[in-house]
Motif scaffolding. Structure first.
Motif: not given
Length: 127
Positions: A92-99, A37-46, A73-78, A122-127
Motif C-alpha cells: 500500500s504505497c502512498d505519497s507520504s513515503i519519503k526517500l 545526514k537525514g534530509v528526506k525527499l518527497s514526491k514531486g522533488y525534481c 532520472v531526476g524527478y521523484f514521481g510515481d 510509518e515504522k520504516l520512514f518516520n523513525k
C-alpha cells in the motif's frame, strides 16, 4: 550582457533533457551527503543534476531492477515511489513515503530484491 544560470540549468543544457513535468521547477540540489545526514525527499522533488542524491538513488534502483533502464532520472514521481515501495515490500504505497538515508543504505547494501516486510510505512520512514 551576462546570463547567469545555476549548475542544474547548465546540466540540463549539456544533458539536453528535463525530467520535470511541465510547470515543475528544478529544486535546490540535495546530495547523497545530505540524504546521509537525514534530509528526506518527497514526491514531486525534481533535480536532474549529476550531484543530486535523487539521481544516485534512481540509478541504484535501475541497477537493482526496480526502475526500468529507460526511465528518466531526476524527478521523484510515481515510478520512483513505486520502486521504493517494491524495494521495501510495501503493498500500500502512498505519497507520504519519503526517500532518505534508510532507502539509500538499503540500496547500497548489495542485495538484489528483498523479501516483503511486515513493518508499516510509518515504522520504516518516520523513525
Amino acid at each position: 550582457m551576462k546570463i547567469i544560470i545555476t549548475e542544474s540549468q547548465l546540466n540540463l543544457l549539456i544533458e539536453g533533457s528535463n525530467p520535470c513535468p511541465k510547470g515543475v521547477a528544478i529544486n535546490k540540489t540535495i546530495s547523497v551527503d545530505d540524504l546521509n545526514k537525514g534530509v528526506k525527499l518527497s514526491k514531486g522533488y525534481c533535480d536532474p543534476s549529476t550531484n543530486s542524491g535523487l539521481v544516485k538513488v534512481q540509478t541504484l534502483l535501475k541497477n537493482k531492477g526496480y526502475l526500468g533502464p529507460n526511465d528518466p532520472v531526476g524527478y521523484f514521481g510515481d515510478k520512483t515511489l513505486s520502486a521504493i515501495c517494491k524495494l521495501w515490500g510495501i503493498t500500500s504505497c502512498d505519497s507520504s513515503i519519503k526517500l532518505g538515508k534508510k532507502t539509500l543504505d538499503k540500496l547500497q547494501s548489495g542485495n538484489k530484491k528483498e523479501t516483503t516486510t511486515s513493518e508499516t510505512p510509518e515504522k520504516l520512514f518516520n523513525k
